[in-house]
Enzyme design. Sequence first.
Site, PDB file in Angstrom:
ATOM      1  N   CYS A   1       0.829  -1.203   0.000  1.00 18.88           N
ATOM      2  CA  CYS A   1       0.000   0.000   0.000  1.00 18.88           C
ATOM      3  C   CYS A   1       0.871   1.264   0.000  1.00 18.88           C
ATOM      4  O   CYS A   1       1.459   1.599  -1.016  1.00 18.88           O
ATOM      5  CB  CYS A   1      -0.986  -0.042   1.166  1.00 18.88           C
ATOM      6  SG  CYS A   1      -2.389   1.073   0.976  1.00 18.88           S
TER       7      CYS A   1
ATOM      8  N   GLU B   1      -2.819  -9.464   3.667  1.00 24.86           N
ATOM      9  CA  GLU B   1      -3.291 -10.176   4.869  1.00 24.86           C
ATOM     10  C   GLU B   1      -4.809 -10.196   4.935  1.00 24.86           C
ATOM     11  O   GLU B   1      -5.407 -11.111   5.484  1.00 24.86           O
ATOM     12  CB  GLU B   1      -2.707  -9.522   6.122  1.00 24.86           C
ATOM     13  CG  GLU B   1      -3.485  -8.359   6.699  1.00 24.86           C
ATOM     14  CD  GLU B   1      -3.513  -7.125   5.804  1.00 24.86           C
ATOM     15  OE1 GLU B   1      -4.373  -6.252   6.032  1.00 24.86           O
ATOM     16  OE2 GLU B   1      -2.697  -7.024   4.880  1.00 24.86           O
TER      17      GLU B   1
ATOM     18  N   HIS C   1      -3.879  -4.988   0.411  1.00 25.38           N
ATOM     19  CA  HIS C   1      -3.474  -5.585   1.678  1.00 25.38           C
ATOM     20  C   HIS C   1      -3.581  -7.104   1.593  1.00 25.38           C
ATOM     21  O   HIS C   1      -4.678  -7.665   1.692  1.00 25.38           O
ATOM     22  CB  HIS C   1      -4.365  -5.072   2.811  1.00 25.38           C
ATOM     23  CG  HIS C   1      -4.221  -3.608   3.085  1.00 25.38           C
ATOM     24  ND1 HIS C   1      -4.642  -3.019   4.261  1.00 25.38           N
ATOM     25  CD2 HIS C   1      -3.684  -2.605   2.348  1.00 25.38           C
ATOM     26  CE1 HIS C   1      -4.382  -1.728   4.225  1.00 25.38           C
ATOM     27  NE2 HIS C   1      -3.801  -1.456   3.076  1.00 25.38           N
TER      28      HIS C   1
END
Length: 431
Positions: free
Chosen positions: A319, A405, A403
């Site tokens: 990001c 995760e 992202h």
Amino acid sequence: MGIYAMDFALKFNHSIFSTPYPPKPSPKCRFLTARCSLPLSSDGAATGLAERPWKVADARLVLEDGSIWRAKSFGASGTRVGEVVFNTSLTGYQEILTDPSYAGQFVLMTNPHIGNTGVNFDDDESRQCFLAGLVIRSLSITTSNWRCVETLGDYLAERNVMGIYDVDTRAITRRLRQDGSLIGVLSTEQSRSDDELLEMSRSWDIVGIDLISGVTCNAPYEWVDETKSEWDFNSDGRDRDTYRVIAYDFGIKHNILRRLASYGCKITVVPSTWPAAETLKLKPDGVLFSNGPGDPSAVPYAVETVKEILGKVPVFGICMGHQLLGQALGGKTFKMKFGHHGGNHPVRNLRNGRVEISAQNHNYAVDPASLPEGVEVTHVNLNDGSCAGLAYPALSIMSLQYHPEASPGPHDSDCAFREFIELMESTKQAA
């Protein structure tokens, strides 16, 4: 047909309420009328009424385009200014609230029902709520989740975060999509006029502000927590070797650290201003540049740090880290019309043709046309074609705009952590 009348008393908190006698009825309609037995004051108003049992509009969202949205407040009270963005996630409002990348922003949830699972001890993504406020359509009046420890309203109030509900979030979202992200002011202060709030919205800007310094850690620390076994969905085939990783905290999320730890990384988290020389003294196997809020052009010190590390150790940017890598390589970043915020953005991996549903939260993007020769665009957002990933094999660089995760999900991109492990492993073998 006649009018059927019934005398009845509505009792709530020991108070009795009445409705006015209906206008001339249609012959086919039936009405219930309530006759109030409370005494009247000299001006004809009923006396002895307690506080109304329903919430009334006590807050305003004033946007810089001049529109004023009346709403009901929950959480903290007062007046706040921020950039209004919309998030299309269907779940995970607690993770959104604690994502430092939302610093300086009001998050409007397009999912109309929020608060039904309350909040718990496990789902926070950072040490506090960094966003400026929460805007939702309907606030759940009850919670129903076995992990719930308190209501959303109490959680926000304890953290001094404002929230509003009973506002037309669909209409605001359409306005943001048409006009782009707008600066707004949330206020519960009746003493402030609409014009005053409008002036506040038009005199504040998020562009060019260093928001990272307000969310980063104050000193280095070791991260040891892995993903808990009941939530670890991808634990097969991991290396047993330990990889030393330095993670720059530009607003890092806990689950990024947990996923790295689950893949065998020993992690030291350092502040955003940590010197590159100090990082290289620790002889890491890799460096992570994390997610974070705001404009990458507003943090030139971070870009310089990235430049000093490139080529000396494998790096992974997520990001904000992806955008800083783009600038450090000589590319440019730009502010998007309304950004990407949500857990349902399709991304194509150009290397293998695989489409991943991703979780995203950013208002800036890298301009791929500005990147030098040798830098490869590896991922593309299928909604608008924007750059969603980069690689530069000659310098052992990889990055993602979104992202991986993805807590609470989807988890299509978790393999990116495996790719970072392989990048560090291959570099060690080549050495």
